[in-house]
Scaffold this active site. Structure first.
Site, PDB file in Angstrom:
ATOM      1  N   LYS A   1       0.828  -1.250  -0.144  1.00  0.00           N
ATOM      2  CA  LYS A   1      -0.031   0.003   0.067  1.00  0.00           C
ATOM      3  C   LYS A   1       0.898   1.142   0.008  1.00  0.00           C
ATOM      4  CE  LYS A   1      -0.467  -0.070   5.137  1.00  0.00           C
ATOM      5  NZ  LYS A   1      -1.214  -0.111   6.309  1.00  0.00           N
TER       6      LYS A   1
ATOM      7  N   ARG B   1      -9.853   0.275  15.675  1.00  0.00           N
ATOM      8  CA  ARG B   1      -9.633   0.984  14.589  1.00  0.00           C
ATOM      9  C   ARG B   1     -10.367   0.346  13.688  1.00  0.00           C
ATOM     10  NH1 ARG B   1      -3.843   1.794  11.217  1.00  0.00           N
ATOM     11  NH2 ARG B   1      -4.416  -0.318  10.948  1.00  0.00           N
TER      12      ARG B   1
ATOM     13  N   TYR C   1      16.261  29.887   6.272  1.00  0.00           N
ATOM     14  CA  TYR C   1      15.259  30.599   6.793  1.00  0.00           C
ATOM     15  C   TYR C   1      15.553  30.794   8.491  1.00  0.00           C
ATOM     16  CZ  TYR C   1      13.142  30.326   2.305  1.00  0.00           C
ATOM     17  OH  TYR C   1      12.635  30.317   1.242  1.00  0.00           O
TER      18      TYR C   1
ATOM     19  N   MET D   1      12.592  24.212   0.846  1.00  0.00           N
ATOM     20  CA  MET D   1      11.490  23.333   0.013  1.00  0.00           C
ATOM     21  C   MET D   1      12.493  22.440  -0.952  1.00  0.00           C
ATOM     22  SD  MET D   1       8.350  24.435  -2.536  1.00  0.00           S
ATOM     23  CE  MET D   1       7.481  25.183  -1.275  1.00  0.00           C
TER      24      MET D   1
END
EC number: 5.1.1.1
Length: 356
Positions: free
Chosen positions: A34, A129, A253, A301
């Site tokens: 998956k 779940r 940053y 990024m």
């Protein structure tokens, strides 16, 4: 290439599948592919893992993609279906459904399909779940066996909540609950990767390995290599800039990292836009020319900045590895306060995967 790419090691995948067989020799293997094969590429991974006895996926689109790629073994849809259209599509592709709640059972009783489907029944043994409460599992099985849309009830499965925890009190309770559910004639499946490794009495008829197939350990302080697994993905890029900075110069940053002395830093073409964790802290190891150097400053990024004081000869174009056989993804995950599952699955679509 100056941009990131993920190299997928086919031989490592095959090795890890064989390792599962060694650990669970009496069980069949439902290989969990998956989330795009845990970020490695769904059909690419399945093509290598053809020796698995079945595949398991979470979404209908994943299951149909496997069929369209030519895979004919059982494909188990772990989340099951939720409406008539999904049921008809599942039937058209000869999928195996997991039934975990009465709404799905009602749908199977109500909708007529030309090709009845095999199903697994899921019991909730403590994770809370998905799954039927243990006391109603027998009722669900009885109804499914009378359902025209069901070809056969293959087995009973459940999922372990904390088999990967160092102080795991719940797994023995879940296993006791699971073994107490009356399901005569049904196959049983309980073991995820962690249970394959450390709970042999949870192997039953089918095991469902996921993360370990990709060479990583599910345990917080372990590595796949320590249990005989091989890393499958190498996330690599290159240096695209070198800077010689002065004491007091800040990096990135927020100016969160300040040079303590005159030093050389390198900029690598890799960032959170590629799936590298933004929350990786300064000091997170990265390999430059095969040797570890620390990340400094915030992850951008498209770029990360590296302390090259131990690599004075590094130059633009030199190879950079974010994780791989010589830098476990588990170690990077610990520095980013996350788990290897997330790092592997979040490698983005703009990073090309290459099978070797």
């Amino acid at each position: 290439m100056n941009f990131p790419q993920a190299i997928i090691d086919a031989s490592a995948l095959r090795h890890n599948l064989q390792r599962v067989r060694e650990l669970a020799p009496r069980s069949q293997i439902m290989a969990v592919v998956k989330a795009d094969g845990y970020g490695h590429g769904l059909t690419r991974v399945a093509d290598v893992l053809v020796a698995a006895d079945a595949f398991a996926v979470a979404r209908l689109e994943e299951a149909t993609a496997l069929r369209q790629a030519g895979h004919r073994c059982p494909v188990v849809l772990l989340g099951g279906i939720s409406d008539k259209e999904q049921l008809q599509l599942a039937a058209a592709h000869r999928l195996t459904l997991v039934v975990h709640e009465f709404a799905q059972l009602d749908l199977l009783e109500r909708v007529r399909i030309t090709s009845p489907l095999p199903v697994w029944v899921k019991a909730d043994t403590g994770m809370h779940r998905l799954g039927f409460p243990p006391q109603v599992v027998a009722k669900a099985i009885a109804r499914l066996r009378c359902c025209p849309a069901v070809a056969s009830v293959v087995g009973l499965m459940s999922h372990l909540a904390s088999a990967d925890e160092s102080e795991d009190f719940l797994t023995p309770i879940q296993l006791q609950t699971f073994e107490g559910i009356a399901a005569p004639g049904l196959l049983r499946s309980m073991a995820n990767s962690a249970a394959v490794m450390v709970y042999p009495y949870a192997h039953f008829d089918w095991v469902r390995p996921g993360l370990m197939l990709y060479g990583a350990s599910p345990f917080a302080h372990g590595t796949g290599a320590a249990v005989g697994l091989k890393s499958v993905m190498t996330l690599q890029t290159r240096l695209i800039a070198i800077h010689h900075l002065r004491p007091g110069d800040s990096i990135g940053y927020g100016a969160t990292w300040v040079c303590p002395e005159a030093m050389t830093v390198g900029v690598a073409a890799l960032g959170y836009g590629d799936g590298y964790p933004r929350h990786a802290v300064s000091g997170t190891p990265v390999l430059v020319n095969g040797r570890p150097v620390p990340l400094v400053g915030r992850v951008s990024m498209d770029m990360i900045t590296l302390d090259l004081r131990t690599q004075p000869k590094a130059k633009v174009g030199d190879p950079v590895i974010a994780w791989g056989p010589n830098l476990p993804v588990e170690e990077v995950a610990r520095h980013a306060t996350t788990i290897p599952y997330e790092l592997l699955c979040q490698v983005t679509g703009r990073v090309p995967r290459t099978m070797e």
